[in-house]
Write an enzyme that holds these catalytic residues in place. Structure first.
Site, PDB file in Angstrom:
ATOM      1  CB  CYS A   8      -7.503   2.525   4.166  1.00 54.59           C
ATOM      2  SG  CYS A   8      -7.897   1.772   5.717  1.00 54.59           S
TER       3      CYS A   8
ATOM      4  CD  GLU B  69      -2.937   0.955   2.473  1.00 52.85           C
ATOM      5  OE1 GLU B  69      -3.001   0.344   3.307  1.00 52.85           O
ATOM      6  OE2 GLU B  69      -3.719   2.059   2.188  1.00 52.85           O
TER       7      GLU B  69
ATOM      8  CG  ASN C 184      -8.960  -2.406   2.409  1.00 57.75           C
ATOM      9  OD1 ASN C 184      -8.350  -3.735   3.033  1.00 57.75           O
ATOM     10  ND2 ASN C 184      -8.711  -1.566   3.569  1.00 57.75           N
ATOM     11  CD  GLU C 185      -9.268  -2.674   7.458  1.00 60.87           C
ATOM     12  OE1 GLU C 185      -9.351  -1.711   7.862  1.00 60.87           O
ATOM     13  OE2 GLU C 185      -8.298  -3.453   8.197  1.00 60.87           O
TER      14      GLU C 185
HETATM   15  O1  AHR Z   1      -2.071  -1.657   6.940  1.00 64.07           O
HETATM   16  C1  AHR Z   1      -2.487  -0.181   7.309  1.00 64.07           C
HETATM   17  C2  AHR Z   1      -3.865  -0.548   7.312  1.00 64.07           C
HETATM   18  O2  AHR Z   1      -4.658  -1.017   8.058  1.00 64.07           O
HETATM   19  C3  AHR Z   1      -4.660  -0.602   6.060  1.00 64.07           C
HETATM   20  O3  AHR Z   1      -4.654   0.243   4.992  1.00 64.07           O
HETATM   21  C4  AHR Z   1      -6.072  -0.932   6.381  1.00 64.07           C
HETATM   22  O4  AHR Z   1      -6.610  -1.936   5.530  1.00 64.07           O
HETATM   23  C5  AHR Z   1      -5.810  -1.547   7.608  1.00 64.07           C
HETATM   24  O5  AHR Z   1      -6.800  -0.762   8.626  1.00 64.07           O
END
Ligand code: AHR
Length: 667
Positions: free
Chosen positions: A249, A43, A380-381
């Site tokens: 995220c 990321e 994602n989340e």
């Molecule tokens: O890894 C950091 C963050 O943690 C990621 O962006 C997210 O998916 C999680 O909350």
């Protein structure tokens, strides 16, 4: 007296636990271990992409940051007073122009006006991403998009060290009326970890400038405008089964406008519209006002990276919902189609024939062969009924066109929450292919959860442990460290992932990279500065697992039970059909050494020599650093196999993680 002391030490000090008979049932291949089992999560957080693996040294090269001259300084003679800046800006010697009617992707450029100007009288400097790393003798590639409006303007290009001394220079003179790219390569004459870049303008005339760029030539595979080789090499050394990208995220964005849109990351870099990086504003204790995503590193480059290092690509796409910690915007269901099209078109981009629209785009970018995409994440989340209803629409559309495409589904943020329970039940009822579980938790949680998957349904949805990392303090605490305790607890937990490879098909630590001067989130697997990089103890744990993956799970038991925490011991065993080797991973998290006998049942003949890789530290707080990069890292040792008894001695120091590789000769 001395004798009694030694006996006591043996009983209570070196082996405070009764000697166990541990058995690996070699012929019993319980389940396959997927080639994708151990991968990496990438990321653009902590300056992972811009200022990280993307090797561009100029910050805000296109003047598209919210503040157009962020990262830039107007240079004038040292003796001149402050008012000179005001004069320069206000009388238009350096003017920010905006042509948004012509291009919305990269509307801004600079107009520089000089009048009988000498070198040293008017210039621009760039501070880089927390400075710039220069290497003595290395070639640097400068480029700029320029057009001449009137006259003739020379540009003196300079690399500066921290004392502002010139340590490399070249000269370019824009000479076309239309926009064109000017390039010049030159060597740095000295090394500097915190350098800067400067242009002095000379002459009389007006020139327009955009995309002012500087790359080192020692990029990964020597690609121009490519990636930082030392960082990619650390990834390649892990031999990851997959690369998850672009997050995290960042997929969701602060709001929907800020979401990751892969189509905007393709083609010529000057046409890739940058956006604010959502980590720019996430943590008030780690503000990053200059953090943007330029997308110089886009989806094509991610796929290419996967190809380079033999990893399966795992793109994660926005599901029509923004980050539920931030704006939590959702797109109305009747406006979801463009998001679904993004998923369908991505499959065509990755796998489609060159005669298709998106397959041709891939070929035009330099990769006519398909990228072999077999799985993709939707969300994602994300969680809640809004997620499920959107996911169902995506799934139907993707499976209708690409029935074999595996979909990775989100299960939210906390695998112990009611949200998770609810979502997990729903997803399993939907026969979800793969469910993504995330756990950022204390080391104790990882030890307690080494049996987490023992009871999961072997025939149901697969699990992707998509983001995990032991937190030495607590989640998102800036004081978290990559300690040996955290790494060791992850190693113990991972025995449970491997033992349950019938359920867990993929796993990745997160986040992957962090810049020592530009991070937002810690702990992280690999730390870098402008010139250096090192793997944490957690990195070496991941690498040991990935490099010693095996192809099949073997039962490893003590008195018929799995080894998952009793007497502080954790173990997993695998068969490697390619090497004819049994691979055993044992973690002893106790304060005491342990000695046990391990027998390899069901084999006729063993190689008398075996290999081990030992990670051990007495102090659980030990970490790696730039100065001591391999302080906590595996040591390779040879051991002898008792070929008659078909046993090896497990000599397990306190607080250790050991991988054993024993070759079977009777196959
Ligand atoms: O890894 C950091 C963050 O943690 C990621 O962006 C997210 O998916 C999680 O909350």
């Amino acid at each position: 007296m001395k004798k009694i002391y030694i006996i006591a030490l043996c009983l209570f000090g070196i082996n405070a636990f009764a000697q166990k008979k541990i058995v690996v049932d070699v012929p019993n291949k319980v389940s396959e271990i997927q080639p994708t089992m151990w991968g990496v999560f990438f990321e653009d957080i902590n300056m992972g992409a811009d200022g990280g693996i993307y090797a561009e040294l100029i910050k805000n090269r296109s003047f598209e940051f919210a503040k157009p001259l962020m990262g830039w300084n107007i240079e004038y003679p040292a003796e001149a007073k402050k008012e000179v800046i005001v004069k320069l800006r206000h009388e238009g010697e350096i003017l920010v122009q905006n042509r948004m009617d012509k291009t919305s992707a990269n509307p801004r450029y600079l107009t520089v006006t000089v009048n009988n100007t000498q070198k040293g009288e008017l210039g621009l400097s760039n501070e880089g991403f927390k400075g710039m790393g220069f290497k003595s003798g290395l070639r640097y590639d400068f480029s700029v998009l320029a057009r001449v409006i009137t006259g003739s303007v020379k540009m003196h290009i300079e690399l500066l060290n921290a004392k502002k001394e010139v340590i490399g220079s070249t000269l370019v003179t824009p000479n076309t009326k239309e926009w064109s790219k000017i390039e010049s390569s030159f060597n740095a004459l000295a090394s500097e970890p915190k350098g800067t870049f400067r242009i002095w303008f000379e002459g009389t005339g007006v020139v327009d400038l955009d995309m002012i760029s500087l790359f080192p030539s020692d990029t990964w595979k020597g690609r121009k405008g490519g990636m930082r080789a030392d960082m990619i090499q650390l990834l390649a050394d892990m031999k990851p089964g997959f690369v998850r990208f672009p997050g995290g995220c960042i997929v969701e964005g602060f709001d929907l406008n800020n979401r990751y849109q892969w189509k905007k990351t393709l083609g010529p870099i000057e046409e890739r519209q940058l956006i604010m990086n959502r980590w720019n504003i996430e943590f008030t204790h780690r503000p990053a006002p200059d953090y943007f995503q330029t997308f110089g590193l886009g989806f094509f480059e991610y796929f290419q990276l996967c190809d380079d290092i033999g990893a399966a690509p795992l793109p994660i796409l926005n599901c029509g919902m923004a980050c539920q910690f931030n704006s939590a915007e959702v797109v109305p269901l009747d406006q979801l189609q463009p998001y679904i099209d993004d998923a369908l078109d991505l499959i065509e981009f990755a796998n489609g024939d060159v005669s298709t629209k998106w397959g041709k785009t891939r070929a035009d970018m330099g990769h006519p062969a398909p990228f072999n995409l077999t799985m993709m994440g939707i969300g994602n989340e994300n969680w809640g009924p809004q997620y499920v209803e959107r996911l169902k629409i995506f799934t139907k559309a993707i499976k209708a066109k690409y029935p074999t495409m595996k979909i990775v589904n989100s299960s939210g943020i906390d695998p112990e929450s009611r949200i998770f329970q609810h979502l997990n039940t729903e997803l399993r009822a939907m026969n979800a292919d793969i469910i993504d579980e995330h756990y950022y938790n204390k080391p104790e949680w990882f030890l307690k959860n080494a049996s987490r998957y023992d009871s999961y349904d072997r025939n149901g949805s697969k699990v992707f442990a998509g983001e995990y990392a032991a937190q030495s303090v607590q989640t998102v605490s800036p004081n978290n460290k990559n300690t040996w305790q955290c790494a060791m607890s992850e190693a113990a937990f991972m025995t449970g992932l491997e033992r349950n490879a019938a359920v867990v098909s993929m796993a990745s630590y997160a986040p992957l990279f962090a810049h020592a001067d530009g991070w937002q989130w810690t702990p992280d697997l690999i730390w870098v500065d402008n010139l250096r990089s090192y793997g944490t103890p957690n990195y070496y744990v991941q690498k040991l697992y990935s490099n010693n993956k095996g192809t099949h799970v073997l039962p490893i038991t003590e008195s018929g039970s799995t080894i998952a925490g009793k007497d502080s011991l954790y173990a997993a065993a695998a068969w490697d059909k390619n090497a004819n080797e049994v691979i055993i991973k044992v973690v002893n998290v106790s304060e005491k050494a342990q000695n046990h006998e391990l027998s390899l049942a069901g084999v006729k003949k063993l190689d008398p020599k075996a290999k081990t890789f030992v990670m051990q530290k007495d102090n659980l707080n030990e970490v790696n650093s730039f100065e001591n990069a391999t302080n906590v890292s595996p040591a390779e040792q040879d051991i002898t196999v008792d070929v008659k008894k078909k046993t090896i001695n497990l000599s397990l120091p306190a607080k250790s993680f050991i991988v054993y590789r024993v070759k079977v000769l009777d196959k």
